[in-house]
Design a protein around this motif. Sequence first.
Motif, PDB file in Angstrom:
ATOM      1  N   PHE A  44      -9.111  64.532   9.507  1.00 25.35           N
ATOM      2  CA  PHE A  44     -10.328  65.326   9.700  1.00 25.35           C
ATOM      3  C   PHE A  44     -11.057  64.897  10.972  1.00 25.35           C
ATOM      4  CE2 PHE A  44     -14.984  65.600   8.839  1.00 25.35           C
ATOM      5  CZ  PHE A  44     -15.099  66.982   8.954  1.00 25.35           C
ATOM      6  N   ARG A  45     -11.241  63.602  11.157  1.00 22.02           N
ATOM      7  CA  ARG A  45     -11.936  63.102  12.347  1.00 22.02           C
ATOM      8  C   ARG A  45     -11.168  63.493  13.611  1.00 22.02           C
ATOM      9  NH1 ARG A  45     -16.643  62.907  11.417  1.00 22.02           N
ATOM     10  NH2 ARG A  45     -16.471  62.935  13.666  1.00 22.02           N
ATOM     11  N   ARG A  46      -9.852  63.433  13.541  1.00 21.59           N
ATOM     12  CA  ARG A  46      -9.043  63.798  14.695  1.00 21.59           C
ATOM     13  C   ARG A  46      -9.271  65.261  15.043  1.00 21.59           C
ATOM     14  NH1 ARG A  46      -4.679  62.368  12.723  1.00 21.59           N
ATOM     15  NH2 ARG A  46      -4.539  60.289  13.620  1.00 21.59           N
ATOM     16  N   MET A  47      -9.344  66.125  14.019  1.00 23.83           N
ATOM     17  CA  MET A  47      -9.565  67.549  14.248  1.00 23.83           C
ATOM     18  C   MET A  47     -10.989  67.818  14.713  1.00 23.83           C
ATOM     19  SD  MET A  47      -7.374  69.087  11.047  1.00 23.83           S
ATOM     20  CE  MET A  47      -7.435  70.815  11.514  1.00 23.83           C
ATOM     21  N   CYS A  48     -11.874  66.835  14.492  1.00 21.21           N
ATOM     22  CA  CYS A  48     -13.233  66.955  15.009  1.00 21.21           C
ATOM     23  C   CYS A  48     -13.329  66.391  16.427  1.00 21.21           C
ATOM     24  CB  CYS A  48     -14.223  66.225  14.105  1.00 21.21           C
ATOM     25  SG  CYS A  48     -14.423  67.004  12.493  1.00 21.21           S
ATOM     26  N   GLY A  49     -12.203  65.952  16.962  1.00 20.78           N
ATOM     27  CA  GLY A  49     -12.191  65.537  18.351  1.00 20.78           C
ATOM     28  C   GLY A  49     -12.171  64.032  18.594  1.00 20.78           C
ATOM     29  N   ASP A  50     -12.218  63.240  17.531  1.00 21.50           N
ATOM     30  CA  ASP A  50     -12.225  61.795  17.740  1.00 21.50           C
ATOM     31  C   ASP A  50     -10.844  61.267  18.094  1.00 21.50           C
ATOM     32  OD1 ASP A  50     -14.835  61.908  17.014  1.00 21.50           O
ATOM     33  OD2 ASP A  50     -14.631  60.814  15.131  1.00 21.50           O
ATOM     34  N   ASN A  51     -10.837  60.170  18.832  1.00 25.03           N
ATOM     35  CA  ASN A  51      -9.609  59.411  19.027  1.00 25.03           C
ATOM     36  C   ASN A  51      -9.491  58.495  17.809  1.00 25.03           C
ATOM     37  OD1 ASN A  51      -7.333  58.366  20.213  1.00 25.03           O
ATOM     38  ND2 ASN A  51      -8.457  56.881  21.485  1.00 25.03           N
ATOM     39  N   VAL A  52      -8.573  58.838  16.909  1.00 20.47           N
ATOM     40  CA  VAL A  52      -8.509  58.156  15.617  1.00 20.47           C
ATOM     41  C   VAL A  52      -7.444  57.072  15.628  1.00 20.47           C
ATOM     42  CG1 VAL A  52      -7.958  58.449  13.169  1.00 20.47           C
ATOM     43  CG2 VAL A  52      -9.340  60.164  14.346  1.00 20.47           C
ATOM     44  N   LEU A  53      -7.849  55.869  15.258  1.00 16.42           N
ATOM     45  CA  LEU A  53      -6.880  54.775  15.119  1.00 16.42           C
ATOM     46  C   LEU A  53      -6.673  54.491  13.641  1.00 16.42           C
ATOM     47  CD1 LEU A  53      -5.072  52.542  15.978  1.00 16.42           C
ATOM     48  CD2 LEU A  53      -7.035  51.144  16.562  1.00 16.42           C
ATOM     49  N   HIS A  54      -5.446  54.713  13.196  1.00 21.37           N
ATOM     50  CA  HIS A  54      -5.121  54.473  11.799  1.00 21.37           C
ATOM     51  C   HIS A  54      -3.672  54.034  11.722  1.00 21.37           C
ATOM     52  CE1 HIS A  54      -5.149  56.052   7.370  1.00 21.37           C
ATOM     53  NE2 HIS A  54      -5.329  54.750   7.448  1.00 21.37           N
ATOM     54  N   ALA A  55      -3.469  52.871  11.169  1.00 19.65           N
ATOM     55  CA  ALA A  55      -2.103  52.361  11.015  1.00 19.65           C
ATOM     56  C   ALA A  55      -2.075  51.518   9.753  1.00 19.65           C
ATOM     57  CB  ALA A  55      -1.704  51.537  12.230  1.00 19.65           C
ATOM     58  N   LEU A  56      -0.917  51.080   9.376  1.00 14.16           N
ATOM     59  CA  LEU A  56      -0.809  50.282   8.163  1.00 14.16           C
ATOM     60  C   LEU A  56       0.141  49.113   8.395  1.00 14.16           C
ATOM     61  CD1 LEU A  56      -1.914  50.413   5.210  1.00 14.16           C
ATOM     62  CD2 LEU A  56       0.364  51.218   4.589  1.00 14.16           C
ATOM     63  N   ALA A  57      -0.368  47.926   8.124  1.00 16.41           N
ATOM     64  CA  ALA A  57       0.450  46.729   8.236  1.00 16.41           C
ATOM     65  C   ALA A  57       0.678  46.160   6.835  1.00 16.41           C
ATOM     66  CB  ALA A  57      -0.252  45.708   9.132  1.00 16.41           C
ATOM     67  N   TYR A  58       1.394  45.063   6.757  1.00 15.70           N
ATOM     68  CA  TYR A  58       1.753  44.504   5.453  1.00 15.70           C
ATOM     69  C   TYR A  58       1.354  43.041   5.349  1.00 15.70           C
ATOM     70  CZ  TYR A  58       4.135  48.846   4.814  1.00 15.70           C
ATOM     71  OH  TYR A  58       4.392  50.186   4.685  1.00 15.70           O
ATOM     72  N   ASP A  59       0.711  42.748   4.240  1.00 16.02           N
ATOM     73  CA  ASP A  59       0.252  41.395   3.941  1.00 16.02           C
ATOM     74  C   ASP A  59       1.371  40.728   3.154  1.00 16.02           C
ATOM     75  OD1 ASP A  59      -1.367  39.211   3.589  1.00 16.02           O
ATOM     76  OD2 ASP A  59      -2.441  40.056   1.881  1.00 16.02           O
ATOM     77  N   ALA A  60       2.157  39.900   3.775  1.00 17.60           N
ATOM     78  CA  ALA A  60       3.444  39.608   3.151  1.00 17.60           C
ATOM     79  C   ALA A  60       3.695  38.138   2.819  1.00 17.60           C
ATOM     80  CB  ALA A  60       4.561  40.137   4.041  1.00 17.60           C
ATOM     81  N   PHE A  61       2.764  37.252   3.205  1.00 20.05           N
ATOM     82  CA  PHE A  61       2.887  35.870   2.750  1.00 20.05           C
ATOM     83  C   PHE A  61       2.201  35.756   1.393  1.00 20.05           C
ATOM     84  CE2 PHE A  61       3.247  34.199   7.266  1.00 20.05           C
ATOM     85  CZ  PHE A  61       4.489  33.610   7.070  1.00 20.05           C
ATOM     86  N   GLY A  62       2.541  34.718   0.659  1.00 14.73           N
ATOM     87  CA  GLY A  62       1.740  34.433  -0.523  1.00 14.73           C
ATOM     88  C   GLY A  62       2.536  34.227  -1.788  1.00 14.73           C
TER      89      GLY A  62
END
Length: 963
Positions: free
Chosen positions: A96-114
């Motif tokens: 939605f924000r992208r279609m409103c003209g924003d430069n949208v940063l969205h990614a997904l990383a993984y929390d993998a230690f533990g």
Amino acid sequence: MSMSQTGHSTVDQSDDVPYRYTSEMAAEIEQRWQDHWEAEGTFHTPNPVGELADSSGEAGARKKYFLMDMFPYPSGAGLHVGHPLGYIATDATGRFRRMCGDNVLHALAYDAFGLPAEQYAVQTGQHPRKTTEENISNMKRQLRRLGLAHDPRRTFATIDPEYVRWTQWIFLRIFDSWYDPEADGGRGRARPITELVTRFESSERATPDGRPWAALDAVERRRIIDDHRLAYVSESPVNWCPGLGTVLANEEVTAEGRSERGNFPVFKRRLRQWMMRITAYADRLVDDLDRIDWPEKVKAMQRNWIGRSEGAAIRFATDVGELEVFTTRPDTLFGATFMVLAPEHPLVEALTTEAWPEGTRDAWTAGHTSPTEAVAQYRATAAAKTDIERQTEGRDKTGVFTGSFATNPATGARIPVFIADYVLMGYGTGAIMAVPGQDERDWEFAERFDLPIVRTVQPPADFDGKAYVGAGPAINSANDDISLDGMDVEPAKHAMISWLEEQGSGSGTVTYRLRDWLFSRQRYWGEPFPIVYDEHDLPIAIPARLLPVELPDVPDYSPKTYEPDAADTEPEPPLARVPEWVEVELDLGDGPKRYRRDTNTMPNWAGSCWYHLRYLDPFNDQQVVDPELERYWMGPQPDRQPNDPGGVDLYVGGVEHAVLHLLYARFWHKVLYDLDYVSSEEPYYRLFNQGYIQAYAYTDSRGQYVPAEEVEESVDGAETTYTYNNQPVRREYGKMGKSLKNVVTPDDMYAAYGADTFRVYEMSMGPLDVSRPWETRAVVGSLRFLQRLWRNVVDEHTGEVVVDDDDADITTKRVLHRTIDAVRTDMNGLRFNTAISRLIELNNHLTKLDRVPREAAEALVTMVAPVAPHIAEELWSRLGHGGSVAHVTFPEPDPALLVDETVTCVVQVGGKVRDRLEVPPSASDAELEELALASAAVQRALDGRAVRKVIVRAPKLVNIVPA
RNA sequence: GCCCCCGUAGCCCAAUCGGCAGAGGCGCCGGACUUAAAAUCCGUCCAGUGUGGGUUCGAGUCCCACCGGGGGCACCA
């Protein structure tokens, strides 16, 4: 690439509707567009500068929007339908924000230690790296099929060596820092440790024992410096969990004294461990909560955890020296009639006398012949109790008299000193002045031990309780020097503090519940500490060029665990079993020397403390993050509010991390801010807690869970019964999980309905922050919506696009623009459920038309795109557009079409609706009143009564109040 | 024990500033299509807002008490 028309190999059961939007067609469309997005880099987000800048280089001029999910921990069990809820919401928001003209940063990383990753590996007998990577790729597969608009270039896992390098690097910055409490006008600031050395060298700062810096030898200097670091090794009481074989942070121990993970008993042991000086930031962590947009509930939990309380430190004279207490109620000092020390208090031994003094009451002795005996006995009993026992044994006050007295500095009275386990060594000074008149616990103790009670705050006349903790004027609070009598609590506190300061027997002070963060774990699957020890056993940082310090391959990575209640055991880190790794020869500036590596690993919180920065600059191997990128994506936004702290624009995740991850991450971020690596003072500006999707589970007569999917529901009048194999079963409500046999997976949903239907359903179930039950049979409603949407554009029989190029009629235009307006508002507020209901409404309206006007169809398709992106792309393409709908501008409402020609004015008599008038929106109060009084229905309702008053809320309401 | 959030139709949920209790979905029932069923389509039904008080011309909305559910804290001086 041809995205339009034809090419559907979809098999449909009914030949007469070959172009119906079915789950098979959805699957084909969805996967085709997912491949397209990937191939085209549709969701690549340009950085303003650097490797990820686009060719235009104009990103820096655009408004940005950085949103994040709390990143997943890839478990072996895979996802169920509850997991993607937040991801879908952030995805829809980002689109939605992208279609409103924003430069949208969205990614997904993984929390993998533990721990869980390590335990899963131990269970399956494989290396944690292998199982973790497998789990990640399975999760990636499940999530890719959901159609998330992430920038795939910016993904990573906390176990990647390139990521570990910077986690270790940040650790070393913390290690190489101290907290200068005087900096920034007394707010304090982390500074490089070299500045501290300079201050010692120049004698600007005195050494602990007063000797000149130059007179100290190198090792002595190092010890002093090490004591000031923000990451330091200390021998102190820590939470030892034999069942897990590791020590734990306070935040990881429940109120019952058990480990949050695994629910094993936890014991206090003195051990040498790494600590993080988070307490230095206590004030800023509390104060800056006022500058960020978080749920009040989470703010309250953090405030509570930090537990700042303002009061006074007061020193009481005793025969063996001064006894300092902390109190939040210095105004009640005149009512302090006895003192209580924690059994572990260091002065207890000295205060304990050989014989009971004159006037010792029977109740004080617990039947013992001497204080020595009584105290020894009491301390032994207290020491043997675990926290759980203290908890479960209720709150009956116990304690014994030490035989000593202290002098109340206000009254000069000699008051007895007790030890009791209701006073905790871990808070304040481990000693209190007991004021039974104004403290319930002290009152109970005083009653039980026959001690005097003096009220120093006048309770209200109707107060019939015991201790009075409320407001009121001070009484019985005067000596030759000072009188508080008549003063309210607050001024009395101030007056007392000033007096104590003049007398030199106390001062205003602040204490915190927050303790330093225990940062080392004795496990394998975590970041190794970038630290070695020399022959003096003092820590030395490994230089940045040698990072990352990677985990060695070990024959046995499972930790040494013990019987859960084996309190007297010792942690034994797996890394200590690899002597060839532990013993290392390095040249750290003074020639090759033998060193010993630190064998602890970091807690899995470490990786999540800074991952927001890695999204910005995922390939950087020169610095933790390019400052220009950090400023663009996370820097303060003064137009948002004065003194804006910056941070991620929207961070969505569960409330369970309220005081763990979210507190730790704020702390690290503030350290990086102090050291000028970032421009933002807070990592996450706006936080949103999504609710949970829960599910029903069913048990049979033996209490065994039966597969929820196969349970049948039958309604007989008001009775609803559930049966499995024709046997009645009982319904429960709870988490979705294997053991409850009620798991529904995204894969099930993709197969039966498609990802878009699944997305629409999850978003339309209710408000994002509310937990709710999953109901598979209700999902079909979302499929029907998309089917109708499809049918409004595409003929099910021929596959032809059927929209009408003529202008829409005025009613349709009005419906359309009202929908646009409402959907924009709802999307901005993350109210997807109401946004979707508006879209369904519009869609239903279009369904009733003979031909669907193109302007309405296109607007609807673009508005659906954030939530159901694949079908939107497909329809957008069939409507004849090239390019992705993801970059099309979101429709704007035409204000002229938002106002109706007429509105319904409700006419009430005495608050009851009696008539409705169709009036122009501009109707005046006088006109409406006249029209209303002229109404036959109103006259009938008035039935001859006079009118007392007419209330007009133009143009929607007139209320006539009869006499 | 203390603090916070939530109780609207059989179910999930809507309802700007206090102003017509109903937007959307599921289900149920009826109808269309079908040899039939599923799917699909059309239509109908359903509560006076947990309970009891109060404020107000008017309360789902504000106040007080209680009941039920969820969460946090819990001898923190």
